[in-house]
Design an enzyme around this catalytic site. Structure first.
Site, PDB file in Angstrom:
ATOM      1  N   ALA A 131     -66.344 -20.028   0.845  1.00 35.86           N
ATOM      2  CA  ALA A 131     -65.268 -20.302  -0.120  1.00 35.86           C
ATOM      3  C   ALA A 131     -64.624 -19.020  -0.657  1.00 35.86           C
ATOM      4  CB  ALA A 131     -65.802 -21.151  -1.260  1.00 35.86           C
ATOM      5  N   ARG A 165     -76.426 -31.004   4.584  1.00 31.04           N
ATOM      6  CA  ARG A 165     -75.311 -31.825   4.088  1.00 31.04           C
ATOM      7  C   ARG A 165     -74.134 -31.659   5.041  1.00 31.04           C
ATOM      8  NH1 ARG A 165     -78.546 -32.127   0.507  1.00 31.04           N
ATOM      9  NH2 ARG A 165     -78.422 -32.000  -1.750  1.00 31.04           N
ATOM     10  N   ARG A 215     -57.637 -27.792   7.871  1.00 30.07           N
ATOM     11  CA  ARG A 215     -58.285 -28.456   6.719  1.00 30.07           C
ATOM     12  C   ARG A 215     -57.341 -28.447   5.510  1.00 30.07           C
ATOM     13  NH1 ARG A 215     -64.427 -26.831   6.056  1.00 30.07           N
ATOM     14  NH2 ARG A 215     -64.286 -28.668   4.693  1.00 30.07           N
ATOM     15  N   GLU A 240     -64.029 -12.036  11.448  1.00 31.21           N
ATOM     16  CA  GLU A 240     -64.156 -13.165  10.511  1.00 31.21           C
ATOM     17  C   GLU A 240     -64.526 -14.410  11.318  1.00 31.21           C
ATOM     18  OE1 GLU A 240     -60.462 -14.236   8.569  1.00 31.21           O
ATOM     19  OE2 GLU A 240     -61.508 -15.508   7.106  1.00 31.21           O
ATOM     20  N   PRO A 263     -71.255 -18.241   0.049  1.00 29.24           N
ATOM     21  CA  PRO A 263     -71.855 -19.296  -0.760  1.00 29.24           C
ATOM     22  C   PRO A 263     -71.974 -20.637  -0.058  1.00 29.24           C
ATOM     23  CG  PRO A 263     -69.647 -18.746  -1.537  1.00 29.24           C
ATOM     24  CD  PRO A 263     -70.032 -17.700  -0.548  1.00 29.24           C
ATOM     25  N   ASN A 264     -73.107 -21.251  -0.309  1.00 27.59           N
ATOM     26  CA  ASN A 264     -73.448 -22.602   0.159  1.00 27.59           C
ATOM     27  C   ASN A 264     -73.829 -22.672   1.632  1.00 27.59           C
ATOM     28  OD1 ASN A 264     -73.087 -24.027  -2.366  1.00 27.59           O
ATOM     29  ND2 ASN A 264     -70.909 -23.552  -2.127  1.00 27.59           N
ATOM     30  N   HIS A 323     -61.208 -17.600   0.516  1.00 30.66           N
ATOM     31  CA  HIS A 323     -59.930 -18.106   0.011  1.00 30.66           C
ATOM     32  C   HIS A 323     -59.581 -17.569  -1.377  1.00 30.66           C
ATOM     33  CE1 HIS A 323     -60.879 -20.734   3.297  1.00 30.66           C
ATOM     34  NE2 HIS A 323     -61.846 -21.322   2.637  1.00 30.66           N
ATOM     35  N   ASN A 350     -68.623 -14.524   7.446  1.00 30.11           N
ATOM     36  CA  ASN A 350     -68.149 -15.840   7.025  1.00 30.11           C
ATOM     37  C   ASN A 350     -68.321 -15.846   5.510  1.00 30.11           C
ATOM     38  OD1 ASN A 350     -67.577 -18.448   6.383  1.00 30.11           O
ATOM     39  ND2 ASN A 350     -68.946 -19.382   7.903  1.00 30.11           N
ATOM     40  N   ARG A 371     -57.737 -24.127   1.902  1.00 24.26           N
ATOM     41  CA  ARG A 371     -58.627 -23.395   2.830  1.00 24.26           C
ATOM     42  C   ARG A 371     -57.835 -22.640   3.898  1.00 24.26           C
ATOM     43  NH1 ARG A 371     -63.830 -25.507   1.801  1.00 24.26           N
ATOM     44  NH2 ARG A 371     -63.713 -27.657   1.112  1.00 24.26           N
ATOM     45  N   TYR A 412     -70.300 -29.234   9.522  1.00 22.51           N
ATOM     46  CA  TYR A 412     -71.022 -27.976   9.743  1.00 22.51           C
ATOM     47  C   TYR A 412     -72.205 -28.084  10.706  1.00 22.51           C
ATOM     48  CZ  TYR A 412     -68.196 -26.715   5.693  1.00 22.51           C
ATOM     49  OH  TYR A 412     -67.138 -26.485   4.848  1.00 22.51           O
ATOM     50  N   ASP A 470     -61.173  -5.922  -0.867  1.00 21.90           N
ATOM     51  CA  ASP A 470     -61.195  -4.481  -1.194  1.00 21.90           C
ATOM     52  C   ASP A 470     -62.403  -3.796  -0.559  1.00 21.90           C
ATOM     53  OD1 ASP A 470     -58.869  -4.680  -2.692  1.00 21.90           O
ATOM     54  OD2 ASP A 470     -59.882  -4.715  -4.627  1.00 21.90           O
ATOM     55  N   SER A 473     -65.834 -24.234  10.730  1.00 20.77           N
ATOM     56  CA  SER A 473     -64.786 -25.252  10.893  1.00 20.77           C
ATOM     57  C   SER A 473     -63.446 -24.555  11.137  1.00 20.77           C
ATOM     58  CB  SER A 473     -64.712 -26.119   9.632  1.00 20.77           C
ATOM     59  OG  SER A 473     -64.356 -25.318   8.510  1.00 20.77           O
ATOM     60  N   HIS A 511     -65.376 -18.654  10.940  1.00 24.65           N
ATOM     61  CA  HIS A 511     -65.526 -19.907  10.185  1.00 24.65           C
ATOM     62  C   HIS A 511     -66.040 -20.970  11.139  1.00 24.65           C
ATOM     63  CE1 HIS A 511     -63.698 -18.452   6.549  1.00 24.65           C
ATOM     64  NE2 HIS A 511     -62.806 -17.842   7.318  1.00 24.65           N
TER      65      HIS A 511
HETATM   66  O1  CA2 Z   1     -65.895 -23.379   8.048  1.00 27.83           O
HETATM   67  C1  CA2 Z   1     -66.494 -22.466   7.460  1.00 27.83           C
HETATM   68  O2  CA2 Z   1     -67.315 -21.739   7.984  1.00 27.83           O
HETATM   69  C2  CA2 Z   1     -66.237 -22.263   5.954  1.00 27.83           C
HETATM   70  O3  CA2 Z   1     -66.231 -20.857   5.717  1.00 27.83           O
HETATM   71  C3  CA2 Z   1     -67.402 -22.918   5.244  1.00 27.83           C
HETATM   72  C4  CA2 Z   1     -67.252 -22.905   3.707  1.00 27.83           C
HETATM   73  C5  CA2 Z   1     -65.890 -23.413   3.289  1.00 27.83           C
HETATM   74  O4  CA2 Z   1     -65.733 -23.232   1.890  1.00 27.83           O
HETATM   75  C6  CA2 Z   1     -64.761 -22.689   4.003  1.00 27.83           C
HETATM   76  O5  CA2 Z   1     -63.531 -23.248   3.591  1.00 27.83           O
HETATM   77  C7  CA2 Z   1     -64.909 -22.823   5.507  1.00 27.83           C
HETATM   78  C8  CA2 Z   1     -68.295 -23.815   3.063  1.00 27.83           C
HETATM   79  C9  CA2 Z   1     -69.684 -23.505   3.397  1.00 27.83           C
HETATM   80  C10 CA2 Z   1     -70.539 -24.579   2.826  1.00 27.83           C
HETATM   81  O6  CA2 Z   1     -71.475 -24.926   3.793  1.00 27.83           O
HETATM   82  C11 CA2 Z   1     -72.163 -26.089   3.634  1.00 27.83           C
HETATM   83  C12 CA2 Z   1     -72.978 -26.422   4.674  1.00 27.83           C
HETATM   84  C13 CA2 Z   1     -73.691 -27.564   4.604  1.00 27.83           C
HETATM   85  C14 CA2 Z   1     -73.629 -28.371   3.487  1.00 27.83           C
HETATM   86  C15 CA2 Z   1     -72.812 -28.017   2.437  1.00 27.83           C
HETATM   87  C16 CA2 Z   1     -72.078 -26.862   2.509  1.00 27.83           C
END
Ligand code: CA2
Length: 148
Positions: free
Chosen positions: A80, A21, A110, A101, A13-14, A83, A77, A114, A26, A90, A105, A103
């Site tokens: 969210a 953003r 963090r 896996e 997601p996202n 976590h 990846n 996370r 990111y 599963d 970041s 990520h």
């Molecule tokens: O660091 C990563 O790849 C994460 O998986 C990214 C997730 C975050 O919830 C994990 O804790 C770490 C968030 C992805 C959201 O990506 C965005 C990218 C640009 C703008 C807003 C969100």
């Protein structure tokens, strides 16, 4: 000619918001840029990359289930859901191939929420904090592990 091995790259997601953003965390490249980078790297490594993103936990579970019979390797990846999602864990446990896996970041540095990842409980290898380059490293690692 030998058939290329399939690998699946799943994004949670996202991650469709990449490049729009939070560039300080990111980066400024988009999900489309990332997809093109991964497909191109896959070709260099003689791997056929199937690249997917979903904001839906159930779709991610279904992508993993599809990969069970279609792919020897999975790069994930789960964003969210890493976590929170026992459902994704599963599904990954039902996948017999190699799991990496990724990520973007460094989640170990963090917020506390996370720092734990259900995906890590199944992953054979983990890459974090390397930006989008982490996906490229994951494809190289997959090439080594699948002995392509
Ligand atoms: O660091 C990563 O790849 C994460 O998986 C990214 C997730 C975050 O919830 C994990 O804790 C770490 C968030 C992805 C959201 O990506 C965005 C990218 C640009 C703008 C807003 C969100």
């Amino acid at each position: 000619m030998n058939k290329l091995k399939n690998i699946v790259i799943l994004n949670g997601p996202n991650l469709n918001l990449l490049g729009t953003r939070e560039p300080e965390i990111y980066g400024s490249r988009t999900l489309k840029d990332l997809e093109e980078m991964c497909i191109s790297k896959g070709k260099d490594c003689s791997l056929n990359v199937i690249f997917e993103q979903s904001n839906s936990e159930s779709k991610l579970v279904s992508f993993i289930q599809t990969a069970i019979n279609a792919s020897e390797g999975l790069i994930i990846n789960a964003a969210a859901y890493s976590h929170t999602s026992v459902a994704i864990l599963d599904a990954l446990n039902a996948f017999a191939g190699y799991v990496i896996e990724v990520h973007i970041s460094d989640i170990s540095k963090r917020e506390k929420f996370r720092q734990f990842s259900y995906v890590s409980l199944r992953a054979d290898y983990i890459i974090m904090g390397r930006g989008l380059e982490g996906y490229i490293e994951a494809i190289e690692k997959m090439q080594q592990e699948l002995k392509v």
